[in-house]
Design a protein around this motif. Structure first.
Motif, mmCIF file in Angstrom:
data_model
loop_
_atom_site.group_PDB
_atom_site.id
_atom_site.type_symbol
_atom_site.label_atom_id
_atom_site.label_comp_id
_atom_site.label_asym_id
_atom_site.label_seq_id
_atom_site.Cartn_x
_atom_site.Cartn_y
_atom_site.Cartn_z
ATOM 1 N N GLY A 163 0.656 -1.265 -0.028
ATOM 2 C CA GLY A 163 -0.059 0.101 -0.084
ATOM 3 C C GLY A 163 0.898 1.263 0.008
ATOM 4 O O GLY A 163 0.471 2.167 -0.715
ATOM 5 N N THR A 164 1.880 1.246 0.789
ATOM 6 C CA THR A 164 2.730 2.550 0.709
ATOM 7 C C THR A 164 3.547 2.624 -0.514
ATOM 8 O O THR A 164 3.933 3.632 -0.855
ATOM 9 N N ALA A 165 4.050 1.325 -0.803
ATOM 10 C CA ALA A 165 4.773 1.233 -2.213
ATOM 11 C C ALA A 165 5.970 2.161 -2.138
ATOM 12 O O ALA A 165 6.355 2.586 -3.207
ATOM 13 N N SER A 166 6.568 2.171 -1.295
ATOM 14 C CA SER A 166 7.979 2.906 -1.051
ATOM 15 C C SER A 166 8.848 2.474 -2.105
ATOM 16 O O SER A 166 9.305 1.114 -2.403
ATOM 17 N N PRO A 167 9.602 3.300 -2.918
ATOM 18 C CA PRO A 167 10.547 2.936 -3.882
ATOM 19 C C PRO A 167 11.821 1.895 -3.186
ATOM 20 O O PRO A 167 12.416 1.173 -3.821
ATOM 21 N N THR A 168 12.076 2.102 -1.826
ATOM 22 C CA THR A 168 12.960 1.619 -1.229
ATOM 23 C C THR A 168 12.587 0.455 -0.574
ATOM 24 O O THR A 168 13.415 -0.342 0.258
ATOM 25 N N GLY A 169 11.446 0.117 -0.708
ATOM 26 C CA GLY A 169 10.883 -1.302 0.062
ATOM 27 C C GLY A 169 11.620 -2.340 -0.247
ATOM 28 O O GLY A 169 11.757 -2.759 -1.522
ATOM 29 N N ASP A 170 11.834 -3.425 0.639
ATOM 30 C CA ASP A 170 12.786 -4.582 0.450
ATOM 31 C C ASP A 170 11.804 -5.438 -0.414
ATOM 32 O O ASP A 170 12.344 -6.401 -1.059
#
Length: 296
Positions: A109-116
């Motif tokens: 949901g957050t879909a941070s580009p840095t998410g592992d």
């Protein structure tokens, strides 16, 4: 701020339909941090933690279904044999406390580009389950992440993430990331690779380099075209120049960004190196598996 605490999916979807501005929350590792820093002021929160079964999983033929409430710890410890690449990525997330609370639904949901988790979702050819009062749909991970406008994902305003389904790997998987410190600091580059022996293809997912996680389709196609059937069945990995070209193609297709953690040039270079090394690693792992099976 309003707080909704539904006790069923039907209730949650009804709330989401009527109050699209309500921010879903389960583990709270992203939302609560943003609230505590006083730069995030949503009008309402939609707490999904009381819905039964959101952390359940099931095996369905050649796929594993994970509920949206599955934690990083759950992935890393419970599914290490079934989904080794995803477990590898989950173990790289934050501290133990964060892994115990953070969920797969929150990460998507957050879909941070840095998410592992994102690069491995792409490399594993996972699908994201989205549901609303209008119905349910499955979106391939490579179509789920978006870079257009303010929307980071294909999630509609009235939809909720209910889970993911991940194909069982037919070959070795590998995840690696670069950061100033492992785990507790966001990555400046991350790469995931799965060797799909059945389809004679390697899938490559890349994260933390641009504004969205992405598949390196051009590099994948180049590798598939450069190897014949004999090469796929050989004990030795592909030639170094072929792997190097794959890394260069993967990096060349990225719109790398510069921020306080790293510059665009470094990110591009790191991507090329990690892709090359990861491809060699899965090929070496495949050879090791074959030797082990033969010895048994």
């Amino acid at each position: 701020m309003r707080l909704y605490r539904p006790k069923s999916w039907d209730e949650a979807l009804a709330v989401r339909s009527e109050h699209a501005d309500a921010v879903p929350i389960a583990g709270g590792t992203d939302v609560m941090v943003a609230l505590s820093r006083d730069h995030f002021h949503p009008p309402a929160l939609l707490d999904l933690s009381l819905i039964p079964g959101i952390a359940d999983w099931q095996e369905d033929g050649d796929r594993i279904h994970l509920g949206c409430g599955t934690t990083y710890t759950g992935i890393g410890e419970r599914h290490a044999l079934r989904l080794p690449g995803l477990a590898m990525a989950a173990r790289e997330v934050g501290s133990r406390q964060v892994r115990n609370r953070g969920t797969i639904g929150g990460a998507l949901g957050t879909a941070s580009p840095t998410g592992d988790l994102h690069p491995m979702m792409l490399a594993a050819d996972a699908e994201v389950g989205l549901c609303s009062v209008r119905g349910a749909r499955w979106v391939p991970a490579w179509q789920f992440y978006l870079a257009s406008g303010s929307e980071r994902t294909a999630l509609a305003r009235d939809e909720l993430i209910v889970g993911v389904r991940v194909p069982k790997p037919t070959g070795p998987q590998h995840f690696v990331k670069i950061g100033q410190r492992r785990g507790v600091v966001k990555a400046v580059c991350s790469v995931a690779v799965e060797l799909d022996v059945r389809r004679r293809r390697a899938r490559i997912g890349i994260g933390a380099v641009g504004d969205m996680p992405c598949r390196a389709f051009v590099a994948e196609d180049f590798l598939a075209a450069g190897l014949d059937e004999q090469a796929w069945d050989a004990d030795e990995p592909p030639a170094d120049d072929l792997l190097r070209r794959c890394g260069d193609l993967a990096a060349g297709g990225l719109d790398a960004r510069t921020d306080f953690r790293a510059g665009a040039a470094y990110r591009a270079h790191a991507t090329a190196v990690l892709v090359r090394r990861s491809l060699r690693k899965v090929w070496d792992d495949r050879r090791g598996e074959e030797v082990s099976c033969g010895s048994a």
